[in-house]
Design a protein around this motif. Structure first.
Motif, short mmCIF file in Angstrom:
data_model
loop_
_atom_site.label_atom_id
_atom_site.label_comp_id
_atom_site.label_asym_id
_atom_site.label_seq_id
_atom_site.Cartn_x
_atom_site.Cartn_y
_atom_site.Cartn_z
N GLY A 89 35.47 43.58 42.12
CA GLY A 89 34.98 44.59 41.19
C GLY A 89 35.93 44.82 40.04
O GLY A 89 35.51 44.97 38.89
N ARG A 90 37.23 44.82 40.32
CA ARG A 90 38.22 44.98 39.24
C ARG A 90 38.15 43.81 38.26
O ARG A 90 38.29 44.01 37.05
CB ARG A 90 39.63 45.09 39.83
N ILE A 91 37.92 42.63 38.75
CA ILE A 91 37.84 41.45 37.88
C ILE A 91 36.64 41.57 36.94
O ILE A 91 36.75 41.29 35.75
CB ILE A 91 37.74 40.16 38.73
N PHE A 92 35.51 42.01 37.47
CA PHE A 92 34.28 42.09 36.67
C PHE A 92 34.04 43.48 36.08
O PHE A 92 33.01 43.72 35.45
CB PHE A 92 33.08 41.67 37.54
N GLU A 93 35.01 44.37 36.29
CA GLU A 93 34.94 45.73 35.78
C GLU A 93 33.69 46.47 36.25
O GLU A 93 32.97 47.09 35.48
CB GLU A 93 35.05 45.74 34.25
N VAL A 94 33.42 46.36 37.55
CA VAL A 94 32.34 47.09 38.21
C VAL A 94 32.90 47.64 39.52
O VAL A 94 34.01 47.30 39.92
CB VAL A 94 31.10 46.20 38.49
N SER A 95 32.12 48.46 40.18
CA SER A 95 32.58 49.03 41.44
C SER A 95 32.47 48.00 42.57
O SER A 95 31.71 47.03 42.48
CB SER A 95 31.74 50.27 41.80
N GLY A 96 33.21 48.24 43.62
CA GLY A 96 33.12 47.40 44.81
C GLY A 96 31.72 47.43 45.40
O GLY A 96 31.23 46.42 45.91
N GLU A 97 31.08 48.57 45.31
CA GLU A 97 29.71 48.71 45.81
C GLU A 97 28.75 47.83 45.01
O GLU A 97 27.85 47.21 45.58
CB GLU A 97 29.26 50.17 45.75
N ARG A 98 28.95 47.75 43.71
CA ARG A 98 28.10 46.88 42.88
C ARG A 98 28.31 45.42 43.25
O ARG A 98 27.36 44.63 43.29
CB ARG A 98 28.38 47.13 41.39
N VAL A 99 29.53 45.03 43.54
CA VAL A 99 29.81 43.66 43.97
C VAL A 99 29.07 43.37 45.27
O VAL A 99 28.45 42.31 45.43
CB VAL A 99 31.33 43.43 44.14
N ARG A 100 29.10 44.32 46.20
CA ARG A 100 28.39 44.15 47.46
C ARG A 100 26.90 43.98 47.23
O ARG A 100 26.26 43.12 47.84
CB ARG A 100 28.64 45.34 48.40
N GLN A 101 26.33 44.76 46.30
CA GLN A 101 24.91 44.65 45.99
C GLN A 101 24.57 43.28 45.41
O GLN A 101 23.58 42.66 45.80
CB GLN A 101 24.49 45.74 45.00
N VAL A 102 25.41 42.80 44.50
CA VAL A 102 25.18 41.48 43.90
C VAL A 102 25.29 40.39 44.97
O VAL A 102 24.47 39.47 45.02
CB VAL A 102 26.17 41.22 42.73
N PHE A 103 26.29 40.50 45.82
CA PHE A 103 26.47 39.52 46.90
C PHE A 103 25.26 39.52 47.84
O PHE A 103 24.76 38.46 48.22
CB PHE A 103 27.76 39.82 47.66
N ASP A 104 24.78 40.71 48.18
CA ASP A 104 23.58 40.80 49.02
C ASP A 104 22.37 40.15 48.34
O ASP A 104 21.57 39.49 48.99
CB ASP A 104 23.26 42.26 49.37
N ARG A 105 22.25 40.32 47.03
CA ARG A 105 21.14 39.72 46.29
C ARG A 105 21.24 38.18 46.33
O ARG A 105 20.25 37.49 46.50
CB ARG A 105 21.12 40.23 44.85
N VAL A 106 22.46 37.67 46.20
CA VAL A 106 22.67 36.22 46.29
C VAL A 106 22.28 35.72 47.67
O VAL A 106 21.59 34.69 47.81
CB VAL A 106 24.13 35.84 45.97
N LEU A 107 22.69 36.43 48.69
CA LEU A 107 22.34 36.04 50.06
C LEU A 107 20.82 36.07 50.26
O LEU A 107 20.27 35.19 50.91
CB LEU A 107 23.03 36.94 51.07
N ASP A 108 20.16 37.07 49.69
CA ASP A 108 18.70 37.13 49.77
C ASP A 108 18.07 35.89 49.14
O ASP A 108 17.14 35.32 49.68
CB ASP A 108 18.15 38.39 49.09
N LYS A 109 18.63 35.46 48.01
CA LYS A 109 18.10 34.29 47.32
C LYS A 109 18.20 33.03 48.17
O LYS A 109 17.26 32.23 48.23
CB LYS A 109 18.84 34.03 45.99
N ILE A 110 19.33 32.85 48.83
CA ILE A 110 19.50 31.61 49.59
C ILE A 110 18.83 31.66 50.95
O ILE A 110 18.42 30.64 51.48
CB ILE A 110 20.99 31.18 49.73
N VAL A 111 18.72 32.85 51.53
CA VAL A 111 18.08 32.98 52.84
C VAL A 111 16.57 32.83 52.69
O VAL A 111 15.91 32.17 53.50
CB VAL A 111 18.45 34.32 53.51
N GLU A 112 16.02 33.41 51.64
CA GLU A 112 14.57 33.34 51.42
C GLU A 112 14.15 32.04 50.78
O GLU A 112 13.02 31.62 50.92
CB GLU A 112 14.13 34.51 50.54
N GLY A 113 15.08 31.42 50.03
CA GLY A 113 14.78 30.22 49.27
C GLY A 113 14.49 29.06 50.13
O GLY A 113 13.68 28.25 50.09
#
Length: 113
Positions: A89-113
């Motif tokens: 989150g510090r690298i991308f200037e977002v919260s750690g929670e936002r990073v978790r949300q993005v990571f979860d979205r990526v996982l959704d893409k590959i699990v459903e894909g």
């Protein structure tokens, strides 16, 4: 392939513990070194302890490369390297929670894909 999201998430967040980066070599090789016939190279045997983990990681990484944006891929990679949500989150200037949300979205893409 179908993957269980929880299993993949746990695997990625713990992958850095299974790899040994201590043997990486980034030293510069000069042209003289490259063409030197007399020098013998030390050959180190490949450790076969983590072969399955590496194969699984490579499969997941390939899926993420196909499905994710560049930013999502970087987040995936940094987390796989052992960074925390907060550090990423510090690298991308977002919260750690936002990073978790993005990571979860990526996982959704590959699990459903």
């Amino acid at each position: 392939m179908r993957y269980d999201k929880k299993t993949v998430k746990q695997f990625i967040l713990n992958y850095h513990k299974t790899i040994d980066n201590s043997k990486e070599c980034d030293e510069d090789t000069s042209i003289d070194d490259f063409f030197s016939v007399n020098s013998q190279v030390d050959v180190e045997p490949i450790e076969e302890n983590n072969v399955e983990e590496s194969i699984f990681y490579n499969e997941i990484e390939t899926l993420v490369e196909k499905a994710a944006t560049d930013k999502e891929f970087c987040i995936f990679w940094l987390l796989a390297e052992g960074k925390t949500y907060k550090e990423v989150g510090r690298i991308f200037e977002v919260s750690g929670e936002r990073v978790r949300q993005v990571f979860d979205r990526v996982l959704d893409k590959i699990v459903e894909g």
